[in-house]
Motif scaffolding. Structure first.
Motif, short mmCIF file in Angstrom:
data_model
loop_
_atom_site.label_atom_id
_atom_site.label_comp_id
_atom_site.label_asym_id
_atom_site.label_seq_id
_atom_site.Cartn_x
_atom_site.Cartn_y
_atom_site.Cartn_z
N ALA A 183 -3.07 11.87 -4.36
CA ALA A 183 -2.38 11.44 -3.04
C ALA A 183 -3.02 11.08 -2.39
O ALA A 183 -2.70 10.16 -1.85
CB ALA A 183 -1.73 13.12 -2.67
N GLU A 184 -4.18 10.45 -2.91
CA GLU A 184 -5.10 10.15 -1.64
C GLU A 184 -5.37 8.22 -2.55
O GLU A 184 -6.45 7.65 -1.52
CB GLU A 184 -6.14 9.88 -1.21
CG GLU A 184 -7.10 11.61 -0.30
CD GLU A 184 -5.62 11.85 0.71
OE1 GLU A 184 -5.80 10.73 1.35
OE2 GLU A 184 -5.08 13.05 0.99
N THR A 185 -4.26 7.63 -3.75
CA THR A 185 -5.07 6.98 -4.34
C THR A 185 -4.84 5.45 -3.30
O THR A 185 -5.30 4.30 -2.87
CB THR A 185 -4.44 6.27 -5.47
OG1 THR A 185 -4.18 7.59 -5.94
CG2 THR A 185 -5.00 5.46 -6.38
N GLY A 186 -3.80 5.52 -2.75
CA GLY A 186 -3.46 4.28 -1.38
C GLY A 186 -4.42 4.17 -0.47
O GLY A 186 -4.94 3.08 0.41
N SER A 187 -4.32 6.21 0.17
CA SER A 187 -5.41 5.14 1.96
C SER A 187 -6.78 5.45 1.41
O SER A 187 -7.40 4.40 2.64
CB SER A 187 -4.60 7.25 2.00
OG SER A 187 -6.09 8.10 1.00
N ILE A 188 -7.35 6.12 0.33
CA ILE A 188 -9.06 5.69 -0.05
C ILE A 188 -8.86 3.91 -0.07
O ILE A 188 -10.36 3.05 0.02
CB ILE A 188 -9.70 6.53 -0.88
CG1 ILE A 188 -9.11 8.20 -0.32
CG2 ILE A 188 -11.32 6.24 -0.69
CD1 ILE A 188 -9.38 8.72 -1.13
N ALA A 230 -6.64 2.67 8.93
CA ALA A 230 -6.14 2.23 7.85
C ALA A 230 -5.64 3.08 6.60
O ALA A 230 -5.34 2.95 5.87
CB ALA A 230 -7.40 1.13 7.27
N HIS A 231 -6.87 4.35 6.20
CA HIS A 231 -6.47 5.16 5.74
C HIS A 231 -5.17 5.69 5.87
O HIS A 231 -4.26 5.70 4.50
CB HIS A 231 -7.27 6.30 5.90
CG HIS A 231 -6.97 8.08 5.01
ND1 HIS A 231 -8.06 8.05 4.15
CD2 HIS A 231 -5.87 8.27 5.54
CE1 HIS A 231 -7.30 9.33 3.67
NE2 HIS A 231 -6.68 9.67 4.41
N GLU A 232 -4.85 6.08 6.58
CA GLU A 232 -3.17 6.81 7.13
C GLU A 232 -1.73 5.71 6.64
O GLU A 232 -0.95 6.14 5.87
CB GLU A 232 -2.54 7.12 8.42
CG GLU A 232 -3.59 8.07 9.29
CD GLU A 232 -3.83 9.07 7.71
OE1 GLU A 232 -2.59 9.91 7.25
OE2 GLU A 232 -4.61 10.23 7.89
N GLY A 261 -2.26 3.55 3.95
CA GLY A 261 -2.87 3.56 2.50
C GLY A 261 -1.61 4.38 2.11
O GLY A 261 -0.80 4.28 2.19
N HIS A 262 -1.39 5.65 2.99
CA HIS A 262 -0.31 6.30 2.58
C HIS A 262 0.97 6.15 3.28
O HIS A 262 1.81 6.54 1.35
CB HIS A 262 -0.56 7.20 3.36
CG HIS A 262 -1.68 8.43 2.78
ND1 HIS A 262 -1.54 8.90 1.82
CD2 HIS A 262 -2.42 9.42 3.98
CE1 HIS A 262 -3.07 10.27 1.89
NE2 HIS A 262 -3.55 9.52 2.54
N ALA A 263 1.58 5.34 4.30
CA ALA A 263 2.39 4.25 4.16
C ALA A 263 2.54 4.09 2.90
O ALA A 263 4.21 3.82 2.24
CB ALA A 263 2.54 3.78 5.29
ZN LIG Z 1 -4.97 10.68 3.73
#
Ligand SMILES: [Zn+2]
Length: 595
Positions: free
Chosen positions: A409-414, A381-383, A385-387
């Motif tokens: 940079a971690e906004t989508g992933s978290i 799910a985390h990765e 979110g980066h996608a």
């Molecule tokens: Zn990340």
């Protein structure tokens, strides 16, 4: 489930997978860069707005043109480093990228000089799409030295702070530790012995920490000398480069300002009680009167051993995003359908997980080793979110605006992890399941928000002490570390005495020219928790706001972006939203004990 589903298809990245074709393409990339260099080197300072635009677009276009081939080489190697073709292509791509970066570095340097001479260019309408990119270059200009001085800095760093950094890393990786496991004495490297930190055997965990830190403490002269040299050098460079505080360089790199970071860190300090409440609850989950430091990242004894197939994971993760937004759901589905994820466990595969953007293909590729544990579903799910971030960015921004700094940079992933949490909590049937899920995210929050913050406080203290002219030997730094740690953990944790040496192994204190590298983790964690809280408060009307935020990439600073959406990240009120969300999870966890 066919196994093929779990293996990515990299052939989409290139026109042909023939190694000879790949090599030829890498060569032509270098030739294109050489052409730019011949045409522009030494001439950028005479360009007008249109000329600058042409150059930046040319560089962006080249990046898109060769991105697929370069990614292909790197990803193929990450998936299997024992493959001979992969080895050879990885090496070729690495060399090509090093040469390209060296050959093109003059562009930003010369642009910086041009903008210093003609600041009006930054606001020129012709360059509007590159406005913030140029603003960031301008912010660096006053801190650049003359060409000769910059060359001297490189020479001094090579045998100065770079050497100290290298020594710390080499020293740590060559220490050997003796530990008894199942009646057998083993001699292990640092990288191997820390594997026991997560052992279900409490005594073994304790001995692992004890062995490591008692060992590291014996070399305090080495660690303290390295920290002192790196930090004192930075203090001198701050004077020479006219950085008003030791944090300025890092603020510029991360595209944030001191006011926002101060509010962030004040919020952390004020809410230490929330963390301590969690630590006490975790002790209860582990059937302990109080946590010891060697329990902080330990697994829960009653955690259910539910396993997820690839199909289960795909279903849960896709649904979690789908419930937030239809388009997110369909992009996630596309990632699986087009086989952009590599989950198979194989020898020679890189450990950990990452998402590699593919801007030219308006998509991304993800690598992980999928074991079917709940943590693997979270990683997925985390990765992904980066996608999602990449899907949005590649559809709206030029490549130069896709360099999102570590604070955002971690906004989508978290955010994706929180969406998954919501879904898993809804479908969980037992208290033990709920506890396992809540412990995963609260552990992560506690680590990123609070444990990392104590490192921020230590780093600040080190610079304050240097300023006051204090001599920092190993014991002095250890004392500062214990103070910083206690500020957040209070008396909720029993620390082994040797844990005062915990700072000795943390690479962040030794990184040459990379100071204050800890607060971006804190920022990232609280930023997303605050946004998630706002989503809970505002409901569906929040969805387009998150999309706007992610789509903007690095075309605006995190503060500017938040302001446009009506949030003020320079205020403690904003960050307090994050704490509210963490507290809600904590209340849910507490409720599992009574309910
Ligand atoms: Zn990340």
């Amino acid at each position: 489930m066919s196994k093929e589903e779990m293996i990515w298809d990299l052939s989409q990245l290139v026109e042909s997978t023939e190694p000879a074709f790949i090599q030829k393409t890498l060569d032509s990339m270098m030739n294109e860069i050489k052409k730019i260099r011949e045409q522009y080197r030494g001439k950028i300072e005479s360009l007008d707005a249109k000329g600058v635009l042409y150059l930046l677009e040319l560089r962006d276009a080249l990046r898109l043109r060769f991105e697929g081939v370069v990614n292909y080489c790197f990803l193929m190697y990450a998936a299997n480093s024992t493959d001979d073709v992969a080895k050879q292509l990885n090496e070729a791509a690495r060399r090509a990228m090093m040469n390209v970066n060296q050959a093109i570095a003059f562009v930003d340097l010369e642009l910086g000089k041009l903008l210093a001479a003609k600041p009006a260019l930054v606001k020129d309408a012709v360059l509007s799409e590159y406005r913030h990119y140029l603003e960031r270059l301008v912010r660096r200009v006053p801190h650049m030295l003359s060409e000769t001085e910059e060359q001297l800095v490189i020479v001094k760093d090579k045998n100065g702070i770079n050497a100290w950094e290298q020594l710390q890393s080499d020293w740590l990786s060559t220490r050997m530790f003796q530990i008894e496991v199942d009646g057998e004495t083993k001699t292990l490297s640092y990288g191997a012995i820390i594997g026991f930190y997560q052992s279900p055997n409490r005594d073994l965990r304790k001995r692992a920490y004890q062995t490591v830190y008692e060992g590291l403490g014996k070399d305090d002269i080495v660690w303290a000398s390295a920290v002192r040299a790196v930090c004192e050098d930075h203090t001198r460079m701050c004077q020479m480069r006219k950085w008003p505080t030791p944090m300025t360089q890092s603020l510029i790199d991360n595209d944030v300002d001191e006011q926002a970071i101060n509010s962030l860190m004040k919020t952390i300090e004020k809410n230490a009680g929330i963390y301590q409440r969690y630590l006490r609850l975790k002790a209860k989950l582990m059937n302990l009167p109080k946590l010891a430091n060697y329990d902080l990242v330990a697994p829960l004894p009653k955690a259910p051993s539910a396993t997820y197939s690839w199909t289960d994971s795909r279903r849960e993760v896709t649904a979690a995003y789908q419930e937030f937004d239809e388009q997110f759901g369909s992009w996630i589905d596309e990632m699986y359908t087009r086989r952009h994820l590599d989950g198979e466990i194989r020898k020679g595969k890189t450990s950990g997980a990452f998402c590699s953007s593919w801007l030219a293909g308006k998509s991304a590729y993800i690598l992980q080793s999928f074991n079917g544990r709940i943590m693997d579903v979270y990683t997925q799910a985390h990765e992904l979110g980066h996608a999602i971030h990449d899907y949005l960015l590649s559809r709206t921004q030029k490549p130069s605006n896709c360099e999102v700094g570590s604070c955002a940079a971690e906004t989508g992933s978290i955010f994706g992890e929180l969406l998954l949490t919501e879904r898993l909590l809804k479908s969980s049937k037992t208290n033990e399941e709920k506890q396992a899920i809540l412990a995963i995210i609260l552990d992560e929050f506690g680590m990123a928000a609070f444990q990392v913050s104590s490192r921020v406080f230590l780093e600040k203290k080190i610079y304050d002490s240097i300023k006051e002219g204090k001599f920092l030997d190993g014991e002095a730094i250890a004392k500062l570390w214990v103070e910083a740690r206690t500020k957040l953990c209070g008396d909720a944790v029993d620390w082994l005495d040797c844990m005062k040496w915990e700072w000795t192994k943390t690479p962040h204190y030794y990184m040459a020219n990379y100071r204050f590298y800890n607060y971006p983790y804190v920022f990232a964690q609280l930023y997303v928790y605050a946004l998630y809280r706002l989503y809970k408060e505002e409901g569906k009307s929040f969805t387009p706001k998150l999309k706007t935020l992610l789509s903007a990439g690095s075309s605006k600073s995190p503060r500017e972006l938040a302001t446009e959406l009506g949030y003020d990240i320079a205020s403690e009120e904003f960050w307090q939203k994050a704490m509210k969300q963490a507290e809600e999870f904590l209340n849910m966890l507490e409720a599992t004990f009574s309910g």
